[in-house]
Motif scaffolding. Sequence first.
Motif, PDB file in Angstrom:
ATOM      1  N   ILE A  54       0.642  -1.435   0.112  1.00 42.24           N
ATOM      2  CA  ILE A  54      -0.056  -0.057  -0.006  1.00 42.24           C
ATOM      3  C   ILE A  54       0.852   1.364   0.116  1.00 42.24           C
ATOM      4  CG2 ILE A  54      -1.786   1.362   1.270  1.00 42.24           C
ATOM      5  CD1 ILE A  54      -2.724  -1.567   2.350  1.00 42.24           C
ATOM      6  N   CYS A  55       1.788   1.078   0.777  1.00 40.66           N
ATOM      7  CA  CYS A  55       2.309   2.474   0.984  1.00 40.66           C
ATOM      8  C   CYS A  55       3.936   2.162   1.452  1.00 40.66           C
ATOM      9  CB  CYS A  55       1.607   3.494   2.166  1.00 40.66           C
ATOM     10  SG  CYS A  55       2.535   5.018   2.400  1.00 40.66           S
ATOM     11  N   ASP A  56       5.026   2.470   0.555  1.00 41.87           N
ATOM     12  CA  ASP A  56       6.353   2.112   0.965  1.00 41.87           C
ATOM     13  C   ASP A  56       6.950   2.973   1.875  1.00 41.87           C
ATOM     14  OD1 ASP A  56       6.938   4.448  -0.522  1.00 41.87           O
ATOM     15  OD2 ASP A  56       7.632   3.382  -2.081  1.00 41.87           O
ATOM     16  N   ASP A  57       8.267   2.732   2.135  1.00 41.31           N
ATOM     17  CA  ASP A  57       9.013   3.471   3.361  1.00 41.31           C
ATOM     18  C   ASP A  57       8.810   5.072   3.215  1.00 41.31           C
ATOM     19  OD1 ASP A  57       9.733   1.546   5.199  1.00 41.31           O
ATOM     20  OD2 ASP A  57      11.462   0.907   3.886  1.00 41.31           O
ATOM     21  N   ALA A  58       9.180   5.439   1.958  1.00 37.23           N
ATOM     22  CA  ALA A  58       8.878   6.888   1.671  1.00 37.23           C
ATOM     23  C   ALA A  58       7.710   7.428   1.844  1.00 37.23           C
ATOM     24  CB  ALA A  58       9.397   7.161   0.098  1.00 37.23           C
ATOM     25  N   CYS A  59       6.854   6.804   1.584  1.00 34.24           N
ATOM     26  CA  CYS A  59       5.430   7.031   1.537  1.00 34.24           C
ATOM     27  C   CYS A  59       4.849   7.385   3.138  1.00 34.24           C
ATOM     28  CB  CYS A  59       4.164   5.921   1.031  1.00 34.24           C
ATOM     29  SG  CYS A  59       2.404   6.369   1.387  1.00 34.24           S
ATOM     30  N   LEU A  60       5.268   6.482   3.746  1.00 28.00           N
ATOM     31  CA  LEU A  60       5.173   6.387   5.235  1.00 28.00           C
ATOM     32  C   LEU A  60       5.780   7.445   6.254  1.00 28.00           C
ATOM     33  CD1 LEU A  60       5.068   2.456   5.978  1.00 28.00           C
ATOM     34  CD2 LEU A  60       3.100   4.152   5.920  1.00 28.00           C
ATOM     35  N   ASP A  61       7.102   7.701   5.496  1.00 21.95           N
ATOM     36  CA  ASP A  61       7.984   8.759   6.123  1.00 21.95           C
ATOM     37  C   ASP A  61       7.379   9.954   6.052  1.00 21.95           C
ATOM     38  OD1 ASP A  61       9.890   6.563   7.250  1.00 21.95           O
ATOM     39  OD2 ASP A  61      11.193   6.976   5.720  1.00 21.95           O
ATOM     40  N   GLN A  62       6.793  10.143   4.861  1.00 19.63           N
ATOM     41  CA  GLN A  62       6.140  11.691   4.401  1.00 19.63           C
ATOM     42  C   GLN A  62       4.891  11.544   5.394  1.00 19.63           C
ATOM     43  OE1 GLN A  62       4.490  11.966   0.533  1.00 19.63           O
ATOM     44  NE2 GLN A  62       3.914  14.097   1.002  1.00 19.63           N
ATOM     45  N   ALA A  63       4.053  10.750   5.574  1.00 24.96           N
ATOM     46  CA  ALA A  63       2.813  10.822   6.157  1.00 24.96           C
ATOM     47  C   ALA A  63       2.758  10.768   7.748  1.00 24.96           C
ATOM     48  CB  ALA A  63       1.957   9.793   5.714  1.00 24.96           C
ATOM     49  N   TRP A  64       3.764   9.816   8.225  1.00 20.80           N
ATOM     50  CA  TRP A  64       3.627   9.399   9.683  1.00 20.80           C
ATOM     51  C   TRP A  64       4.915   9.986  10.424  1.00 20.80           C
ATOM     52  CZ3 TRP A  64      -0.942   8.808  11.637  1.00 20.80           C
ATOM     53  CH2 TRP A  64      -1.853   8.051  10.908  1.00 20.80           C
ATOM     54  N   ILE A  65       4.852  10.784  11.269  1.00 14.58           N
ATOM     55  CA  ILE A  65       6.115  11.510  11.922  1.00 14.58           C
ATOM     56  C   ILE A  65       6.247  10.606  13.570  1.00 14.58           C
ATOM     57  CG2 ILE A  65       7.217  13.416  12.842  1.00 14.58           C
ATOM     58  CD1 ILE A  65       4.509  13.947  10.385  1.00 14.58           C
ATOM     59  N   PRO A  66       7.053  10.017  13.799  1.00 13.16           N
ATOM     60  CA  PRO A  66       7.243   9.217  15.087  1.00 13.16           C
ATOM     61  C   PRO A  66       7.468  10.235  16.059  1.00 13.16           C
ATOM     62  CG  PRO A  66       8.839   8.366  13.557  1.00 13.16           C
ATOM     63  CD  PRO A  66       8.302   9.532  12.861  1.00 13.16           C
ATOM     64  N   VAL A  67       6.702   9.950  17.213  1.00 15.20           N
ATOM     65  CA  VAL A  67       6.732  10.971  18.294  1.00 15.20           C
ATOM     66  C   VAL A  67       8.109  10.494  19.036  1.00 15.20           C
ATOM     67  CG1 VAL A  67       5.701  11.770  20.611  1.00 15.20           C
ATOM     68  CG2 VAL A  67       4.333  11.002  18.389  1.00 15.20           C
ATOM     69  N   SER A  68       9.021  11.456  18.874  1.00 19.65           N
ATOM     70  CA  SER A  68      10.445  11.285  19.659  1.00 19.65           C
ATOM     71  C   SER A  68      10.381  11.380  21.220  1.00 19.65           C
ATOM     72  CB  SER A  68      11.350  12.201  18.950  1.00 19.65           C
ATOM     73  OG  SER A  68      11.083  13.652  19.159  1.00 19.65           O
TER      74      SER A  68
END
Length: 133
Positions: A54-68
């Motif tokens: 559905i959504c590769d690493d680049a797609c996920l990295d753009q959409a979802w920001i981990p809470v550091s």
Amino acid sequence: VGGADWTPIIVQPEMPSPAWTTLVKTDLGQIFANEKGMTVYAFNGKLDQIKKLICDDACLDQAWIPVSASADSPPIGDWSVKKGEDGKRYWAYRGAPLFTFFKDKVPGDAIGGQYASGVNIFGNWNPIVRIPY
């Protein structure tokens, strides 16, 4: 007192949360957000399947920001800190990694729940709803 229609309840204190969390009212109820009021989502599911189909690493990295999390962030209640593959520390809720969503623009937005999730086939991102409301 009572009878067959009476049921006991257990009253206990609310579970603690990290100092950086806030609560915002939404159509879903009162949900946890970051210090800016942006919705925090917990991911539950099979991220590897989502990445494949559905959504590769680049797609996920753009959409979802981990809470550091900072190096000295202690776990509290259902909230814990995990180390990512990149060596950085991130927050988790009940073991599920936490993210904010790039299309949430103002406090109270919570539109990320169905994004790149395979319509719940492979998992989903859920806002953390405060109970009781």
